[in-house]
Design an enzyme around this catalytic site. Structure first.
Site, PDB file in Angstrom:
ATOM      1  N   TYR A 100       0.817  -1.215   0.000  1.00 28.44           N
ATOM      2  CA  TYR A 100       0.000   0.000   0.000  1.00 28.44           C
ATOM      3  C   TYR A 100       0.853   1.269   0.000  1.00 28.44           C
ATOM      4  O   TYR A 100       0.457   2.291  -0.567  1.00 28.44           O
ATOM      5  CB  TYR A 100      -0.935   0.003   1.214  1.00 28.44           C
ATOM      6  N   ARG A 107       0.697  -9.165   1.871  1.00 29.08           N
ATOM      7  CA  ARG A 107       0.213 -10.330   1.135  1.00 29.08           C
ATOM      8  C   ARG A 107       0.590 -10.275  -0.344  1.00 29.08           C
ATOM      9  O   ARG A 107       0.362 -11.245  -1.076  1.00 29.08           O
ATOM     10  CB  ARG A 107      -1.299 -10.466   1.301  1.00 29.08           C
TER      11      ARG A 107
END
Length: 805
Positions: A288, A342
């Protein structure tokens, strides 16, 4: 707060990013955001600017072979994306994206349309200006609006796909096809996007405050939609949404989450030490965080030179994001996996793809930061591009980024040079150690940080990613690419201490430890650092204390108090995917058997050397069964670790694994070895005879080592204790470095809970030459007492320089 339009111009208020990327607009623009709708020619210029970001602009020099190759890549990508596109199909626009329960099928459909539309809009591609393809694209947009996306459809699965992923891609398609969309279709598009994403501050069906990367994504959706609708008011709201318009700092994207009073604001976003957290407690610079930087660079470019330009003084923090939050976490083109969340379980993110996003973002930022910062970014980008010989940035990036990169490469600013530094990120329990011939990352977790993330059926085997994982980056730049994450044994990640066995998929994900001790101390301006963690394993009785003393080219790995009553316990020395399956392993100078079916108990080992990786020295010889080795070929599929994006195609890779066997249900077990990354076999043999670092203490109170060359002492205190001349009143991490007549002391509180750390140094005749604020000294009968105020420092290092009187 963001100044009102019309306030004084500063370095921050006029940003010229679009011009540097070849935008077909003249800056600055004169605009009036107070009006309900901006003049069409004003937003038309912004639309052209976004079009240039997507395509490289109308002036691409196709006589340049590199640009021509980028254009050809754009065309090939579109050819691949168009396979199976059929607007007459009732089940789905694309044959493999027909689900009405998996929302990523909606986003992926729009992304494919965007890929095709890009090629249609880029001069020089086979698809450029093709009328049949134009009609097919328009029919594809109509199909998606009629059958999947808009107010007449019920969302399903993941909010991100509806409000961000699909909206971003549909906006791009609309900019690229703007001249042929028609007014009615354009109205349908912008209405559909606003149905899901009407406000730059909010997202999700329950209209939560958007934070971190989600906030910048949402702002980007609203901004481009506003440009398509000539809506200056929404552009002003986007500008304000990036900043702290309420004066609280709680929702500002640009502000650090650290407050002046030492407390934290919102947990998602960047911290002053370079850490980036998303989903509350997950380290995510390489996931992110990179997407936030990427989207923000585009937004700054879009709004540059207008009255909607971001003028928040906190924009200067972006420099620290790059220098502290990305540069130390890149290893010659690979983002350290410990901060990628992830995404490591996605096949599309291997092969240095994540670093490409970072490089492209910083390229866009350079024009926004003229002067010293811009020159620094230029030097950095030059270095990043040059040192990644695994993935040639110039051969994979998009045309717009390539044009910018070629300008940067031709600039007179020299490349920065290889990073040589030791950097710790106490706000996310990670450390990075960079030397000229290698880089090494350490991954821990604590009561403050989650161990790993597995949501949306991704990263199903991430159980031990933060149990002391140590990732070594050498000249084998593709080591953590080429199917490493599905094929590596996830129960034996390098550096970890584990109970042998295989948990269930995604077991224990998003779990914080009950232990507070994780972190260390770093001596500024050197590659010297002490790092450690108290391990309390998830759903297990396993406990242990683990330290890594990073002393230039040697890492002293120390463990104690390793106990468990629920199975056999191992500490993994190494787990290497072999670039050369025949790489030689030397055991005390003798080559171990090759092949892929070798396993052995290695008794009385003094040193090991793995060709292409480095050496391992065991100053305390291992027992007859203490060290074990295994060569094997491992076969797996990406789908085993990612049901959402993984494929069922089996992949096989060769591995060599080395581990210390602590036995079943150990009580108080420990270990000590020296890791010498990239060292030759001769150097490893030499160091085994005369170890460059010796063990001082390996108790449950303190781990400590001393370097023989200069007497440097490095210590991690788990509790009050003594390591030779150094005594601590409680938990602390300390380095003592002698240099001639001076002694430098570096210290921290890795628990981040103590108001002060008190050290007694039994070295007489020392006086203070320099000290950080908050450090006091008093003379004692044997030397000095050092008292350091650590409240509110969140594990940061304090330093003190002493001199002989």
């Amino acid at each position: 707060m963001t100044p009102s339009p019309g306030t004084g111009t500063t370095r921050r208020t006029v940003l010229t990013g679009a011009a540097a990327l070849g935008a077909a607009v003249t800056l600055p623009l004169t605009v009036t955001p107070q009006a309900a709708h901006a003049a069409a020619e004003e937003t038309g210029a912004l639309r052209a600017r976004w079009h240039t970001l997507l395509t490289g602009g109308p002036g691409l020099d196709l006589t340049d072979e590199r640009i021509a190759a980028a254009v050809a890549r754009t065309g090939r990508a579109a050819t691949t994306a168009a396979k199976g596109l059929d607007p007459s199909r009732a089940e789905g626009l694309f044959a493999d994206l027909t689900s009405t329960t998996l929302s990523n099928h909606v986003t992926t459909s729009f992304k494919r349309l965007a890929t095709i539309a890009t090629a249609w809009a880029v001069p020089g591609t086979p698809q450029h200006g093709d009328t049949s393809l134009r009609d097919l694209l328009l029919a594809g947009v109509d199909w998606m609006l009629t059958n999947r996306y808009g107010s007449g459809h019920t969302r399903f699965d993941n909010d991100w796909d509806w409000e961000i992923g699909s909206a971003l891609a549909l906006n791009d398609v609309s900019v690229l096809l703007y001249d042929v969309l028609g007014a009615d279709r354009l109205e349908r598009v912008t209405t559909a996007v606003r149905h899901y994403t009407p406000d730059p501050n909010l997202w999700r069906v329950d209209r939560q405050i958007a934070t971190g990367a989600n906030r910048v994504w949402v702002c980007t959706v609203v901004a481009v939609n506003a440009v398509l609708r000539d809506d200056g008011g929404s552009l002003a709201r986007v500008r304000d949404a990036l900043s702290d318009v309420e004066g609280s700092g709680a929702n500002s994207v640009l502000a650090f989450n650290d407050r002046a009073d030492g407390t934290a604001g919102t947990r998602e976003g960047f911290y002053a030490d370079g850490s980036f957290l998303q989903h509350y407690k997950h380290p995510y610079n390489g996931g992110y965080g990179k997407e936030l930087l990427n989207s923000l660079s585009r937004l700054l470019n879009l709004l540059a030179g207008t009255d909607w330009a971001v003028t928040d003084p906190d924009l200067d923090n972006v420099r620290a994001w790059v220098l502290d939050g990305f540069d130390p976490l890149l290893a010659r083109g690979d983002v350290m996996a410990s901060v990628c969340g992830r995404e490591i379980a996605r096949p599309s993110k291997q092969g240095h793809a994540s670093a490409q996003t970072v490089v492209e973002a910083v390229l866009r930022l350079i024009p926004s930061f003229p002067g010293e910062t811009g020159d620094g970014f230029t030097a950095l980008v030059k270095q990043w591009i040059a040192e990644d010989t695994y993935r040639d940035f110039l051969a994979v990036t998009d045309p717009a980024s390539l044009v910018a990169a070629l300008r940067i490469i031709d600039s007179p600013v020299p490349a920065r040079g290889p990073l040589v530094a030791h950097k710790q990120h106490p706000r996310m329990d990670k450390a990075a150690h960079h030397r000229p011939s290698f880089a090494l990352g350490i991954s821990a977790y604590s009561s403050r940080i989650y161990n790993y993330e597995s949501i949306q059926n991704e990263n199903l085997h991430g159980w031990h990613l933060s149990d002391g994982m140590v990732l070594l980056y050498t000249d084998d730049l593709g080591h953590y690419s080429e199917d490493y994450w599905p094929t590596v044994d996830p129960t034996r990640l390098p550096g970890t201490t584990v109970v042998a066995g295989r948990p269930g998929d995604a077991a224990g994900q998003r779990t914080a430890s009950t232990a507070d001790w994780a972190g260390g101390t770093a001596l500024p301006g050197t590659t010297l650092g002490a790092y450690g963690m108290e391990l309390r394993a998830y759903a297990s009785t396993l406990r242990g204390l683990k330290s890594w003393f990073c002393l230039d080219d040697v890492i002293a790995c120390t463990g104690s108090g390793i106990s468990a009553d629920d199975g056999a316990v191992e500490t993994v020395v190494e787990n290497r995917k072999l670039h050369d399956p025949a790489a030689t392993l030397l055991v005390n100078g003798t080559a171990a058997p090759g092949g892929t079916d070798w396993s052995a108990s290695l008794g009385k080992v003094r040193w090991l050397h793995l060709e292409g990786t480095g050496g391992y020295i065991f100053p305390e010889p291992t027992g007859l069964r203490g060290l074990r080795g295994l060569r094997e070929e491992r076969t797996a599929t990406w789908r085993e670790i990612n049901l959402k994006y993984g494929t069922d195609t089996p992949v096989t890779r060769p591995y060599l694994t080395l581990w210390q066997d602590h036995g079943t249900s150990p009580a108080g077990a420990g270990y000590f070895w020296l890791q010498a990354p990239a060292a030759s076999a001769a150097r490893t043999r030499q160091w085994s005879a005369a170890p460059p670092v010796r063990l001082v203490s390996r108790s449950t109170a303190v781990h400590a080592v001393r370097r023989t060359a200069d007497g440097l002492l490095a210590a991690n205190f788990w509790a009050a204790g003594t390591a030779q001349e150094l005594t601590s009143d409680g938990p602390a991490s300390v380095l003592l470095r002698p240099d001639g007549r001076t002694l430098t002391v570096a210290l921290s509180d890795p628990t981040q809970l103590r108001s002060s750390v008190v050290l007694d140094l039994a070295r007489p005749g020392l006086t203070v030459a320099a000290a950080d604020p908050g450090i006091r000294t008093t003379a004692t009968g044997r030397g000095l007492r050092i008292t350091a105020d650590t409240a509110g420092l969140h594990g940061a290092t304090l330093t003190l320089t002493l001199k002989r009187s």
